[in-house]
Write a protein that holds these residues in place. Structure first.
Motif, PDB file in Angstrom:
ATOM      1  N   SER A 196       0.851  -1.026  -0.040  1.00  0.00           N
ATOM      2  CA  SER A 196       0.012   0.067   0.027  1.00  0.00           C
ATOM      3  C   SER A 196       0.786   1.125   0.105  1.00  0.00           C
ATOM      4  CB  SER A 196      -0.807  -0.017   1.124  1.00  0.00           C
ATOM      5  OG  SER A 196      -1.737  -1.042   1.365  1.00  0.00           O
ATOM      6  N   PHE A 197       1.363   1.795  -1.221  1.00  0.00           N
ATOM      7  CA  PHE A 197       2.374   2.702  -1.306  1.00  0.00           C
ATOM      8  C   PHE A 197       2.109   3.278  -2.710  1.00  0.00           C
ATOM      9  CE2 PHE A 197       6.523   4.680  -2.393  1.00  0.00           C
ATOM     10  CZ  PHE A 197       6.639   5.088  -1.133  1.00  0.00           C
ATOM     11  N   ASP A 198       1.942   4.420  -2.956  1.00  0.00           N
ATOM     12  CA  ASP A 198       1.734   5.318  -4.038  1.00  0.00           C
ATOM     13  C   ASP A 198       2.942   5.685  -4.840  1.00  0.00           C
ATOM     14  OD1 ASP A 198      -0.983   5.137  -3.632  1.00  0.00           O
ATOM     15  OD2 ASP A 198      -1.079   7.095  -2.358  1.00  0.00           O
ATOM     16  N   GLY A 199       4.095   5.474  -4.156  1.00  0.00           N
ATOM     17  CA  GLY A 199       5.314   6.115  -4.986  1.00  0.00           C
ATOM     18  C   GLY A 199       5.889   5.063  -5.877  1.00  0.00           C
ATOM     19  N   TYR A 200       7.293   5.292  -6.052  1.00  0.00           N
ATOM     20  CA  TYR A 200       8.117   4.423  -6.692  1.00  0.00           C
ATOM     21  C   TYR A 200       8.428   3.153  -6.112  1.00  0.00           C
ATOM     22  CZ  TYR A 200      12.918   2.911  -7.405  1.00  0.00           C
ATOM     23  OH  TYR A 200      14.230   2.230  -7.716  1.00  0.00           O
ATOM     24  N   LEU A 201       8.507   2.010  -6.614  1.00  0.00           N
ATOM     25  CA  LEU A 201       8.938   0.664  -5.658  1.00  0.00           C
ATOM     26  C   LEU A 201      10.152   0.294  -6.310  1.00  0.00           C
ATOM     27  CD1 LEU A 201       5.452  -1.010  -5.813  1.00  0.00           C
ATOM     28  CD2 LEU A 201       6.416   0.388  -4.195  1.00  0.00           C
ATOM     29  N   LEU A 202      10.187   0.107  -7.393  1.00  0.00           N
ATOM     30  CA  LEU A 202      11.599  -0.569  -7.935  1.00  0.00           C
ATOM     31  C   LEU A 202      11.749  -0.256  -9.549  1.00  0.00           C
ATOM     32  CD1 LEU A 202      10.489  -3.370  -9.582  1.00  0.00           C
ATOM     33  CD2 LEU A 202      10.475  -4.188  -7.224  1.00  0.00           C
ATOM     34  N   ASN A 203      12.802  -0.693 -10.262  1.00  0.00           N
ATOM     35  CA  ASN A 203      12.940  -0.523 -11.790  1.00  0.00           C
ATOM     36  C   ASN A 203      13.907  -1.623 -11.894  1.00  0.00           C
ATOM     37  OD1 ASN A 203      15.717   0.413 -11.620  1.00  0.00           O
ATOM     38  ND2 ASN A 203      14.760   2.423 -11.517  1.00  0.00           N
ATOM     39  N   GLY A 204      13.863  -2.086 -13.329  1.00  0.00           N
ATOM     40  CA  GLY A 204      14.822  -3.122 -13.802  1.00  0.00           C
ATOM     41  C   GLY A 204      14.869  -3.210 -15.200  1.00  0.00           C
ATOM     42  N   VAL A 205      15.874  -3.940 -15.761  1.00  0.00           N
ATOM     43  CA  VAL A 205      16.046  -4.091 -17.113  1.00  0.00           C
ATOM     44  C   VAL A 205      15.913  -5.482 -17.534  1.00  0.00           C
ATOM     45  CG1 VAL A 205      17.566  -1.987 -17.079  1.00  0.00           C
ATOM     46  CG2 VAL A 205      18.547  -4.364 -16.953  1.00  0.00           C
ATOM     47  N   LEU A 206      15.696  -5.629 -18.902  1.00  0.00           N
ATOM     48  CA  LEU A 206      15.509  -7.330 -19.361  1.00  0.00           C
ATOM     49  C   LEU A 206      16.689  -7.890 -19.270  1.00  0.00           C
ATOM     50  CD1 LEU A 206      13.293  -6.813 -22.489  1.00  0.00           C
ATOM     51  CD2 LEU A 206      12.698  -7.999 -20.158  1.00  0.00           C
ATOM     52  N   ALA A 207      16.838  -8.993 -18.646  1.00  0.00           N
ATOM     53  CA  ALA A 207      18.108  -9.800 -18.818  1.00  0.00           C
ATOM     54  C   ALA A 207      18.065 -10.604 -19.870  1.00  0.00           C
ATOM     55  CB  ALA A 207      18.145 -10.676 -17.374  1.00  0.00           C
ATOM     56  N   ILE A 208      19.277 -10.493 -20.663  1.00  0.00           N
ATOM     57  CA  ILE A 208      19.209 -11.345 -22.084  1.00  0.00           C
ATOM     58  C   ILE A 208      20.444 -12.372 -21.839  1.00  0.00           C
ATOM     59  CG2 ILE A 208      19.444 -11.123 -24.661  1.00  0.00           C
ATOM     60  CD1 ILE A 208      17.084  -9.724 -23.408  1.00  0.00           C
ATOM     61  N   GLU A 209      20.164 -13.646 -22.355  1.00  0.00           N
ATOM     62  CA  GLU A 209      21.091 -14.762 -22.419  1.00  0.00           C
ATOM     63  C   GLU A 209      21.085 -15.143 -24.128  1.00  0.00           C
ATOM     64  OE1 GLU A 209      20.425 -17.746 -19.760  1.00  0.00           O
ATOM     65  OE2 GLU A 209      18.372 -18.244 -20.502  1.00  0.00           O
ATOM     66  N   GLU A 210      22.315 -15.857 -24.119  1.00  0.00           N
ATOM     67  CA  GLU A 210      22.522 -16.427 -25.359  1.00  0.00           C
ATOM     68  C   GLU A 210      21.836 -18.029 -25.380  1.00  0.00           C
ATOM     69  OE1 GLU A 210      26.867 -16.024 -26.501  1.00  0.00           O
ATOM     70  OE2 GLU A 210      26.633 -16.076 -24.807  1.00  0.00           O
ATOM     71  N   LYS A 211      21.284 -18.463 -26.394  1.00  0.00           N
ATOM     72  CA  LYS A 211      20.335 -19.728 -26.557  1.00  0.00           C
ATOM     73  C   LYS A 211      21.240 -20.832 -26.311  1.00  0.00           C
ATOM     74  CE  LYS A 211      16.299 -18.298 -29.410  1.00  0.00           C
ATOM     75  NZ  LYS A 211      15.724 -18.413 -30.621  1.00  0.00           N
ATOM     76  N   THR A 212      22.358 -20.544 -26.827  1.00  0.00           N
ATOM     77  CA  THR A 212      23.641 -21.541 -26.856  1.00  0.00           C
ATOM     78  C   THR A 212      24.730 -20.863 -26.369  1.00  0.00           C
ATOM     79  OG1 THR A 212      22.787 -23.063 -28.542  1.00  0.00           O
ATOM     80  CG2 THR A 212      25.039 -23.551 -27.795  1.00  0.00           C
ATOM     81  N   PRO A 213      25.183 -20.694 -24.979  1.00  0.00           N
ATOM     82  CA  PRO A 213      26.227 -20.088 -24.425  1.00  0.00           C
ATOM     83  C   PRO A 213      27.567 -20.117 -25.321  1.00  0.00           C
ATOM     84  CG  PRO A 213      24.848 -20.846 -22.761  1.00  0.00           C
ATOM     85  CD  PRO A 213      24.426 -21.789 -23.842  1.00  0.00           C
ATOM     86  N   THR A 214      27.976 -19.118 -25.774  1.00  0.00           N
ATOM     87  CA  THR A 214      29.319 -19.232 -26.548  1.00  0.00           C
ATOM     88  C   THR A 214      30.141 -18.325 -25.902  1.00  0.00           C
ATOM     89  OG1 THR A 214      28.544 -17.851 -28.195  1.00  0.00           O
ATOM     90  CG2 THR A 214      28.364 -20.203 -28.668  1.00  0.00           C
ATOM     91  N   VAL A 215      29.661 -17.074 -25.464  1.00  0.00           N
ATOM     92  CA  VAL A 215      30.800 -15.943 -24.959  1.00  0.00           C
ATOM     93  C   VAL A 215      30.869 -16.050 -23.628  1.00  0.00           C
ATOM     94  CG1 VAL A 215      30.909 -13.508 -25.084  1.00  0.00           C
ATOM     95  CG2 VAL A 215      30.122 -14.507 -27.045  1.00  0.00           C
ATOM     96  N   THR A 216      32.205 -15.731 -23.278  1.00  0.00           N
ATOM     97  CA  THR A 216      32.568 -15.599 -21.696  1.00  0.00           C
ATOM     98  C   THR A 216      33.347 -14.388 -21.569  1.00  0.00           C
ATOM     99  OG1 THR A 216      32.585 -18.335 -21.246  1.00  0.00           O
ATOM    100  CG2 THR A 216      33.697 -17.074 -19.886  1.00  0.00           C
ATOM    101  N   ILE A 217      32.848 -13.678 -20.785  1.00  0.00           N
ATOM    102  CA  ILE A 217      33.655 -12.499 -20.292  1.00  0.00           C
ATOM    103  C   ILE A 217      34.123 -12.629 -19.188  1.00  0.00           C
ATOM    104  CG2 ILE A 217      33.615  -9.938 -20.438  1.00  0.00           C
ATOM    105  CD1 ILE A 217      30.968 -10.035 -22.143  1.00  0.00           C
TER     106      ILE A 217
END
Length: 332
Positions: A196-217
């Motif tokens: 029960s709060f009228d203001g801002y709660l949280l935000n986020g961004v889409l998390a994307i991944e490779e279907k077949t993981p190939t890249v390691t950083i």
């Protein structure tokens, strides 16, 4: 006895002066200097890609240290040192501070992979993993179980979609909500009581991944957003098998934005100086087409620093990752 007292007083005054000049840290003041360089070629590993790449792609950084009076005065007299005021960490709760840094680093690495795949026209090999939580309103106690850098994968047992992200706040306010998150590689189920709060709660961004993981950083500590453009270039070069470097040593700076845009950053003078010292032949820098060299744009600052150093390094203004790729392809 008087001589001894006078000497003691002078000694105390001298030591106090030395402390305040050389060791006392001025609140919220930081000195920026040329930082270490990271080779983005070495940071990226692509599965099944074994061909050796000749050349270097330097990620440039800025060294940031608390200012003392001595370092403050020295920075004012130096062309590639700068003094900054920073209040950004004030008000951030301690338990979130580390998570926030990790979230931004993870999002920066993800953006580099996504834009490299998009530039290579193979973005169909990516899929949505969930939503990475980037900020939480800690004034709302019902959200205490949620942590920044959690990857939200399901809401009320339904897999997260991009559309669901825009309605998440309303969902949390409507009823008790079941959230499934990935935290430190482990899946956890959370129950969030109705809010029960009228203001801002949280935000986020889409998390994307490779279907077949190939890249390691392995960013080797060079994980800031300003290295995004060079990291994207390194990933692109390796997933496409192209040798864009042809033995050259290049450097650059700029965030990587949606649709491959290269965004403005700070510390340009320090980064150009570091790249020059490392023997870079080319330096890619964000450009603002509507600005000229009389302004404080990244490109203008880079050119002025290069000229001050009397360097032969070429400064190339870019607006997106494709500008960098095209330049390297046409100058091999």
């Amino acid at each position: 006895m008087r001589v001894h007292k006078k000497f003691l007083v002078m000694l105390i005054i001298g030591l106090t002066a030395i402390y305040f000049v050389f060791f006392f840290k001025i609140p919220n003041r930081y000195i920026l200097k040329p930082g270490p360089l990271g080779d983005a070629v070495q940071m990226v590993s692509v599965k099944h890609e074994s061909e050796e790449i000749n050349g270097k792609i330097y990620v440039t950084t800025v060294s940031r240290r608390p200012a003392t009076l001595a370092s403050y005065l020295a920075a004012l007299a130096s062309y590639y040192s700068d003094v900054k005021t920073d209040y950004t960490n004030q008000g951030i709760m301690g338990k979130d501070n580390r998570d926030i840094q990790q979230a931004f680093m993870a999002n920066s690495r993800q953006a580099a992979i996504v834009e490299a795949y998009r530039a290579a026209k193979i973005e169909n090999e990516l899929t949505i993993k969930g939503v990475r939580i980037m900020a939480v309103n800690r004034d709302v106690s019902n959200l205490d179980e949620l942590r920044v850098n959690d990857i939200l994968t399901a809401v009320n047992e339904e897999p997260v979609t991009q559309e669901m992200l825009s309605t998440l706040t309303d969902t949390l306010k409507a009823n008790t909500t079941s959230l499934t998150v990935i935290r430190n590689g482990e899946t956890q189920d959370l129950s969030i009581d109705k809010i029960s709060f009228d203001g801002y709660l949280l935000n986020g961004v889409l998390a994307i991944e490779e279907k077949t993981p190939t890249v390691t950083i392995d960013s080797k500590g060079f994980g800031g957003p300003s290295g995004g453009a060079m990291l994207t270039l390194s990933i692109y070069q390796q997933i496409t098998g192209q040798d864009l470097l042809n033995g050259r040593t290049i450097a650059g700076t700029g965030t990587i934005e949606s649709a491959g845009g290269v965004g403005q950053v700070g510390g340009i003078s320090q980064k150009v100086a570091a790249a020059h010292s490392a023997g870079a032949e080319l330096f890619f820098v964000p450009d603002l087409a509507e600005l000229d060299l009389t302004t404080t744009s990244n490109y203008a600052e880079a050119v002025r620093t290069r000229d001050f150093l009397q360097s032969d390094m070429e400064i190339i203004p870019v607006n997106n990752i494709q500008d960098i790729i095209r330049y390297l392809e046409t100058t091999i």
